[in-house]
Scaffold this motif. Structure first.
Motif, short mmCIF file in Angstrom:
data_model
loop_
_atom_site.label_atom_id
_atom_site.label_comp_id
_atom_site.label_asym_id
_atom_site.label_seq_id
_atom_site.Cartn_x
_atom_site.Cartn_y
_atom_site.Cartn_z
N LEU A 249 6.50 -2.85 -8.45
CA LEU A 249 5.34 -3.46 -7.79
C LEU A 249 5.30 -4.97 -8.04
O LEU A 249 4.90 -5.73 -7.16
CB LEU A 249 4.05 -2.80 -8.28
N ALA B 108 -1.98 -4.59 -7.27
CA ALA B 108 -1.16 -3.43 -6.92
C ALA B 108 -0.99 -2.50 -8.11
O ALA B 108 -1.10 -1.27 -7.98
CB ALA B 108 0.20 -3.89 -6.41
N SER C 68 2.44 6.48 -6.95
CA SER C 68 1.41 7.33 -7.54
C SER C 68 1.84 8.79 -7.49
O SER C 68 1.69 9.55 -8.46
CB SER C 68 0.07 7.14 -6.82
N SER D 167 3.89 1.55 -1.10
CA SER D 167 4.56 1.70 -2.39
C SER D 167 3.61 2.22 -3.46
O SER D 167 4.00 3.03 -4.31
CB SER D 167 5.14 0.34 -2.83
N VAL D 168 2.35 1.75 -3.44
CA VAL D 168 1.36 2.24 -4.40
C VAL D 168 1.18 3.74 -4.24
O VAL D 168 1.15 4.50 -5.22
CB VAL D 168 0.03 1.49 -4.24
N HIS E 67 5.80 -0.20 -12.43
CA HIS E 67 5.11 -1.49 -12.46
C HIS E 67 6.07 -2.65 -12.19
O HIS E 67 5.69 -3.63 -11.54
CB HIS E 67 4.43 -1.67 -13.81
N GLN F 11 -2.33 1.44 -8.59
CA GLN F 11 -1.46 2.56 -8.96
C GLN F 11 -1.97 3.26 -10.22
O GLN F 11 -1.94 4.49 -10.31
CB GLN F 11 -0.03 2.03 -9.16
N THR G 106 0.84 -1.21 0.00
CA THR G 106 0.00 0.00 0.00
C THR G 106 0.87 1.25 0.00
O THR G 106 0.61 2.21 -0.74
CB THR G 106 -0.93 0.00 1.21
#
Length: 400
Positions: A125, A136, A16, A11-12, A122, A140, A9
């Motif tokens: 993730l 994930a 973003s 990292s997302v 990506h 994002q 979470t």
């Protein structure tokens, strides 16, 4: 500093933020500042907008070599290095006095973008989330739908206060003081496994699948679709105007597409555990030729434009998620980096060629020719997706 959420979470959210800043600084800002840049440097608007095309071509060329950097250093350090490299490019743009300095800056943006924009986010993730990478990445991309809504007004406000050169300096500061530290110190650190001699430079698909055929079909599907959506992204307002739609309605209709695209991404995110990237892409590919046919047959009437807006927004929004998650249907998360980097070359070339191509077709041959070409491309995407679906079904049948 302690973070109250899971590493995925966190990292997302971090990615973003950095992706919105990165795309805003390196690609979207010119949509707002282009007129001032053209007047200041003595260039035509068409010449100014060759900058983003140069960036995408440079990204395409640089994407395959970045795969080796993912394996050697991990996506976190690649993201940080790309953000750092963007800084001198933005500073060079801020002091450009003519076309040479201007285009050198955009070439630097392309090199930096290959390392710090979408693919690297990506890949990180996928490295972190493993089998949960699909959800994930979808999360994002849902946040990324806000990028134009945030970057364009912010750029316009800054330009009004400090000019387009000041905008470049501010964005350079954000890349240096926000993106680089977030990538280096806020993203979770993960060990980088040394690849074996057999696996270096190769991608090993799951057993029983034709590697080259899968890569070719994925490339064809998302490159053809991206050629349409990236091409229409810059000409959709002019497309509506070509049907004698009033300017204010054409702009309003064009703006509404983004809302529908975000809704499609939200729907995909909420159902990400129920279907995969291939299912999302197949549905999107089925919708695209329908919406193009509706607009063409309807002749730009109000009902045909409204139906087109709804279906086109749903299709392009869903396919943007499928572009990022489709390789996970056929390859493991560990293989995602190499596959994504390899796909970057043809995809970015398609994205770079699309806007000038559709601008030319629309201005010289009219909306009928533009829609016909887009329709043929949409059928190519659909057939490629159906072929990928058949491969999955055959593999499942063989396993059973």
């Amino acid at each position: 500093m302690a973070f109250p959420c899971s590493p995925i979470t966190r990292s997302v959210v971090i990615l973003s933020i950095t992706q919105i800043i990165g795309w805003g600084a390196l690609f979207m800002a010119i949509s707002v500042t282009g007129e001032a840049v053209a007047a200041d440097l003595g260039l035509s608007r068409a010449t100014v907008f060759l900058g983003p095309t140069l960036m995408l071509v440079t990204m395409a060329v640089c994407s395959p070599p970045v795969a080796g950097l993912y394996r050697r250093y991990g996506a976190r350090l690649v993201l940080a290095a790309g953000s750092l490299l963007a800084v001198p490019g933005l500073l060079m743009l801020s002091v450009a006095g003519g076309p040479v300095g201007y285009f050198i800056a955009w070439a630097i943006f392309g090199i930096a973008g290959a390392a710090c924009l979408t693919t690297s986010a990506h890949v990180f993730l996928a490295e972190l989330a493993g089998e949960g990478a699909r959800r994930a990445i979808s999360a994002q991309m849902l946040f990324m739908a806000l990028a134009p809504s945030l970057s364009w007004p912010a750029t316009g406000l800054l330009e009004a206060q400090i000019g387009w050169r000041g905008v470049s300096v501010v964005y350079g500061g954000l890349m240096l003081l926000v993106c680089v530290p977030l990538h280096l110190f806020a993203l979770p650190k993960m060990p980088v496994a040394a690849p074996s001699r057999e696996s270096r430079g190769t991608v090993s698909p799951r057993p029983g699948r034709g590697h080259r055929r899968i890569i070719a079909l994925i490339t064809a599907a998302i490159a053809l679709n991206g050629f349409i959506t990236w091409g229409f992204q810059l000409v959709v307002v002019d497309l509506f105007r070509s049907f004698d739609v009033a300017d204010y309605l054409a702009v309003g209709f064009g703006s509404a597409i983004g809302v529908v695209q975000m809704s499609a991404r939200l729907f995909d995110f909420l159902g990400a555990n129920r279907w995969n990237g291939l299912t999302t892409g197949l549905v999107a590919a089925l919708i695209m030729p329908v919406c193009l046919t509706v607009l063409s047959v309807g002749g730009g009437t109000a009902w045909s434009i409204l139906v087109f807006l709804l279906l086109y927004g749903l299709s392009s929004g869903a396919m943007s998620v499928s572009r990022a998650t489709l390789p996970l249907v056929f390859f493991t998360p560990a293989e995602y980096a190499s596959v994504a980097a390899r796909l970057g070359l043809p995809l970015n070339l398609a994205f770079a060629a699309a806007p000038p191509f559709f601008t030319y077709v629309l201005s010289t041959h009219g909306n009928g020719a533009a829609l016909a070409i887009a329709f043929v491309g949409s059928l190519g995407t659909l057939f490629s997706m159906l072929a990928l679906q058949r491969l999955v079904q055959k593999t499942a049948g063989a396993s059973a």
